[in-house]
Design a protein around this motif. Structure first.
Motif, mmCIF file in Angstrom:
data_model
loop_
_atom_site.group_PDB
_atom_site.id
_atom_site.type_symbol
_atom_site.label_atom_id
_atom_site.label_comp_id
_atom_site.label_asym_id
_atom_site.label_seq_id
_atom_site.Cartn_x
_atom_site.Cartn_y
_atom_site.Cartn_z
ATOM 1 N N GLY A 1 -7.366 7.286 -9.636
ATOM 2 C CA GLY A 1 -6.749 7.666 -8.377
ATOM 3 C C GLY A 1 -7.063 6.736 -7.223
ATOM 4 O O GLY A 1 -6.573 6.946 -6.106
ATOM 5 N N ILE A 2 -7.879 5.695 -7.426
ATOM 6 C CA ILE A 2 -8.275 4.783 -6.351
ATOM 7 C C ILE A 2 -7.525 3.467 -6.472
ATOM 8 O O ILE A 2 -7.477 2.857 -7.541
ATOM 9 C CB ILE A 2 -9.791 4.491 -6.392
ATOM 10 N N LYS A 3 -6.935 3.035 -5.368
ATOM 11 C CA LYS A 3 -6.316 1.722 -5.278
ATOM 12 C C LYS A 3 -6.788 1.064 -3.983
ATOM 13 O O LYS A 3 -6.823 1.715 -2.934
ATOM 14 C CB LYS A 3 -4.787 1.815 -5.287
ATOM 15 N N ILE A 4 -7.156 -0.224 -4.058
ATOM 16 C CA ILE A 4 -7.733 -0.918 -2.905
ATOM 17 C C ILE A 4 -6.898 -2.143 -2.575
ATOM 18 O O ILE A 4 -6.560 -2.934 -3.466
ATOM 19 C CB ILE A 4 -9.195 -1.334 -3.178
ATOM 20 N N LEU A 5 -6.568 -2.296 -1.303
ATOM 21 C CA LEU A 5 -5.843 -3.469 -0.832
ATOM 22 C C LEU A 5 -6.670 -4.166 0.236
ATOM 23 O O LEU A 5 -6.953 -3.593 1.293
ATOM 24 C CB LEU A 5 -4.476 -3.087 -0.258
ATOM 25 N N LEU A 6 -7.094 -5.400 -0.031
ATOM 26 C CA LEU A 6 -7.854 -6.187 0.933
ATOM 27 C C LEU A 6 -6.887 -6.977 1.801
ATOM 28 O O LEU A 6 -6.134 -7.814 1.307
ATOM 29 C CB LEU A 6 -8.813 -7.139 0.216
ATOM 30 N N ALA A 7 -6.903 -6.682 3.089
ATOM 31 C CA ALA A 7 -6.050 -7.399 4.041
ATOM 32 C C ALA A 7 -6.914 -7.899 5.189
ATOM 33 O O ALA A 7 -6.568 -7.793 6.359
ATOM 34 C CB ALA A 7 -4.945 -6.479 4.563
ATOM 35 N N LEU A 8 -8.085 -8.447 4.830
ATOM 36 C CA LEU A 8 -9.079 -8.868 5.816
ATOM 37 C C LEU A 8 -8.685 -10.185 6.475
ATOM 38 O O LEU A 8 -7.728 -10.846 6.065
ATOM 39 C CB LEU A 8 -10.442 -9.007 5.144
ATOM 40 N N THR B 1 -4.667 10.866 -5.186
ATOM 41 C CA THR B 1 -4.477 9.418 -5.061
ATOM 42 C C THR B 1 -4.930 8.960 -3.684
ATOM 43 O O THR B 1 -4.546 9.555 -2.672
ATOM 44 C CB THR B 1 -2.988 9.039 -5.241
ATOM 45 N N VAL B 2 -5.734 7.910 -3.649
ATOM 46 C CA VAL B 2 -6.213 7.323 -2.395
ATOM 47 C C VAL B 2 -5.944 5.826 -2.420
ATOM 48 O O VAL B 2 -6.312 5.131 -3.370
ATOM 49 C CB VAL B 2 -7.719 7.576 -2.190
ATOM 50 N N GLU C 1 -1.378 19.780 -0.966
ATOM 51 C CA GLU C 1 -2.768 19.583 -1.379
ATOM 52 C C GLU C 1 -2.959 19.836 -2.867
ATOM 53 O O GLU C 1 -2.019 20.080 -3.614
ATOM 54 C CB GLU C 1 -3.673 20.532 -0.573
ATOM 55 N N ARG C 2 -4.179 19.802 -3.269
ATOM 56 C CA ARG C 2 -4.656 20.013 -4.626
ATOM 57 C C ARG C 2 -4.183 18.925 -5.578
ATOM 58 O O ARG C 2 -4.499 17.766 -5.389
ATOM 59 C CB ARG C 2 -4.282 21.415 -5.113
ATOM 60 N N GLU C 3 -3.370 19.265 -6.594
ATOM 61 C CA GLU C 3 -3.184 18.315 -7.688
ATOM 62 C C GLU C 3 -2.331 17.120 -7.332
ATOM 63 O O GLU C 3 -2.310 16.152 -8.087
ATOM 64 C CB GLU C 3 -2.603 19.033 -8.925
ATOM 65 N N ARG C 4 -1.580 17.138 -6.212
ATOM 66 C CA ARG C 4 -0.729 16.002 -5.893
ATOM 67 C C ARG C 4 -1.076 15.363 -4.553
ATOM 68 O O ARG C 4 -0.326 14.531 -4.063
ATOM 69 C CB ARG C 4 0.742 16.432 -5.875
ATOM 70 N N ALA C 5 -2.152 15.779 -3.957
ATOM 71 C CA ALA C 5 -2.498 15.280 -2.628
ATOM 72 C C ALA C 5 -2.760 13.780 -2.665
ATOM 73 O O ALA C 5 -3.381 13.272 -3.593
ATOM 74 C CB ALA C 5 -3.727 16.022 -2.100
ATOM 75 N N ARG C 6 -2.274 13.086 -1.645
ATOM 76 C CA ARG C 6 -2.423 11.624 -1.597
ATOM 77 C C ARG C 6 -2.504 11.199 -0.144
ATOM 78 O O ARG C 6 -1.970 11.853 0.754
ATOM 79 C CB ARG C 6 -1.232 10.959 -2.300
ATOM 80 N N ALA C 7 -3.184 10.077 0.101
ATOM 81 C CA ALA C 7 -3.318 9.561 1.464
ATOM 82 C C ALA C 7 -3.788 8.118 1.420
ATOM 83 O O ALA C 7 -4.401 7.675 0.442
ATOM 84 C CB ALA C 7 -4.296 10.404 2.271
ATOM 85 N N ILE C 8 -3.500 7.398 2.495
ATOM 86 C CA ILE C 8 -4.029 6.047 2.705
ATOM 87 C C ILE C 8 -5.195 6.169 3.671
ATOM 88 O O ILE C 8 -5.081 6.803 4.718
ATOM 89 C CB ILE C 8 -2.946 5.119 3.274
ATOM 90 N N LEU C 9 -6.328 5.575 3.322
ATOM 91 C CA LEU C 9 -7.524 5.631 4.159
ATOM 92 C C LEU C 9 -7.851 4.239 4.681
ATOM 93 O O LEU C 9 -7.706 3.251 3.952
ATOM 94 C CB LEU C 9 -8.713 6.184 3.379
ATOM 95 N N THR C 10 -8.309 4.188 5.910
ATOM 96 C CA THR C 10 -8.682 2.917 6.535
ATOM 97 C C THR C 10 -9.752 3.188 7.588
ATOM 98 O O THR C 10 -9.840 4.310 8.101
ATOM 99 C CB THR C 10 -7.438 2.228 7.140
ATOM 100 N N PRO C 11 -10.581 2.214 7.935
ATOM 101 C CA PRO C 11 -11.702 2.496 8.841
ATOM 102 C C PRO C 11 -11.326 2.782 10.294
ATOM 103 O O PRO C 11 -11.978 3.587 10.942
ATOM 104 C CB PRO C 11 -12.560 1.220 8.751
ATOM 105 N N ILE D 1 0.836 -1.204 0.000
ATOM 106 C CA ILE D 1 0.000 0.000 0.000
ATOM 107 C C ILE D 1 0.864 1.244 0.000
ATOM 108 O O ILE D 1 0.527 2.261 -0.625
ATOM 109 C CB ILE D 1 -0.980 -0.014 1.206
ATOM 110 N N MET D 2 2.018 1.215 0.679
ATOM 111 C CA MET D 2 2.917 2.368 0.701
ATOM 112 C C MET D 2 3.449 2.664 -0.699
ATOM 113 O O MET D 2 3.453 3.813 -1.144
ATOM 114 C CB MET D 2 4.074 2.116 1.666
ATOM 115 N N ASN D 3 3.887 1.631 -1.427
ATOM 116 C CA ASN D 3 4.437 1.835 -2.762
ATOM 117 C C ASN D 3 3.381 2.267 -3.764
ATOM 118 O O ASN D 3 3.678 2.992 -4.722
ATOM 119 C CB ASN D 3 5.112 0.552 -3.249
ATOM 120 N N ALA D 4 2.137 1.836 -3.554
ATOM 121 C CA ALA D 4 1.063 2.206 -4.475
ATOM 122 C C ALA D 4 0.654 3.668 -4.336
ATOM 123 O O ALA D 4 0.354 4.339 -5.327
ATOM 124 C CB ALA D 4 -0.149 1.300 -4.249
ATOM 125 N N VAL D 5 0.642 4.174 -3.106
ATOM 126 C CA VAL D 5 0.186 5.539 -2.850
ATOM 127 C C VAL D 5 1.339 6.535 -2.830
ATOM 128 O O VAL D 5 1.206 7.671 -3.295
ATOM 129 C CB VAL D 5 -0.600 5.601 -1.523
#
Length: 294
Positions: A268-275, A241-242, A77-87, A57-61
């Protein structure tokens, strides 16, 4: 609606319409599989796992993070803003620590001073009932951790309003430029005071929680590392990128929609399932209470 006003290319406009529909289907609980609580994850949104979950996930974002860590424009922010989101917060702290420790820049660890608030009407036996080690272990959603690992160049988010005039508001992002003994120096990268250099000291924060018969009093830097943040904390932000890191499924209405609508394009969306092993591996829970639409 905001994005369509800037598009003149018909292909881009058509792609955006498809993206709009996909997001609205998630937000309104349509296009589900099996029952009304699961959606299928599209193949082009998945992250290939050739390494550990954290590294993937680090390399993807944040590609080339180790070489770009001192580049303010890389995190802004704006055109290059990126973050990893999790619940959940517990995943955030673990992932932020992993990314911070992997960076080659100079670092420092800041420890908090914790005690119970004497003005809360607690007995004099607090020090026996709630030892310092127990207070240090407490993790609260709107308070910094007892042990903060900071490095030059990493992004941080403020957890308190310090000075609105200087752009030091809860939720604003900064990048650390210097580590002092009891404070840090940072440059603002969001809001109206972008590129201003400020100093953030330790402050005293208190937290009352109905689960505990006392009020926690913590003296610490009012910040958290912000490579990764909760889905709820990301509301209102527009990101390029998220990376959606699903260590746990979402747990409240509209949460999945909030996470995936932070970006301005489907690319801009990438999803990693680590359930967990007993949970679905190809679908995500989508909680939608359709009664709110009536």
């Amino acid at each position: 609606m905001r994005l369509k006003t800037n598009l003149v290319n018909p292909i881009e406009l058509e792609n955006l319409k498809t993206f709009d529909k996909w997001l609205l289907d998630i937000g309104e609980g349509r296009d589900v599989v099996e029952d009304e609580s699961y959606i299928q994850i599209l193949e082009d949104l998945k992250i290939d796992e050739h390494t550990s979950h954290e590294e993937a996930i680090m390399n993807a974002v944040f590609p080339d993070l180790s070489t770009q860590i001192n580049n303010i424009d890389y995190m802004r922010e704006r055109e290059r803003a990126r973050a990893i989101l999790t619940p959940k917060n517990e995943t955030i702290h673990r992932l932020n620590d992993y990314i911070t420790q992997s960076l080659p820049t100079d670092g420092k660890t800041y420890f908090s001073l914790d005690c119970t608030c004497k003005a809360a009407g607690i007995s004099n036996d607090d020090e026996i009932l709630y030892p310092t080690e127990f207070l240090n272990s407490m993790m609260c959603s709107d308070m910094p951790k007892h042990e903060l690992h900071m490095k030059i160049g990493i992004p941080i988010m403020l957890l308190r309003n310090l000075n609105q005039y200087d752009g030091l508001c809860n939720g604003n992002k900064l990048i650390i430029t210097h580590l002092e003994k009891w404070s840090i120096q940072a440059v603002i990268i969001t809001g109206s005071n972008i590129r201003d250099i400020i100093t953030i000291p330790r402050i005293i924060m208190s937290k009352a929680d109905m689960k505990w018969p006392f009020r926690l009093r913590r003296r610490q830097l009012p910040m958290t590392v912000s490579f990764c943040m909760t889905i709820n904390k990301s509301q209102g932000q527009s990101l390029k990128t998220v990376g959606l890191y699903m260590k746990h499924q979402v747990f409240t209405h509209g949460q999945l929609y909030v996470a995936q609508s932070r970006v301005t394009s489907r690319q801009g969306i990438k999803i990693l399932l680590a359930l967990q092993q007993d949970e679905p591996t190809e679908t995500l829970t989508n909680i939608v209470f359709k009664e709110v639409f009536n």
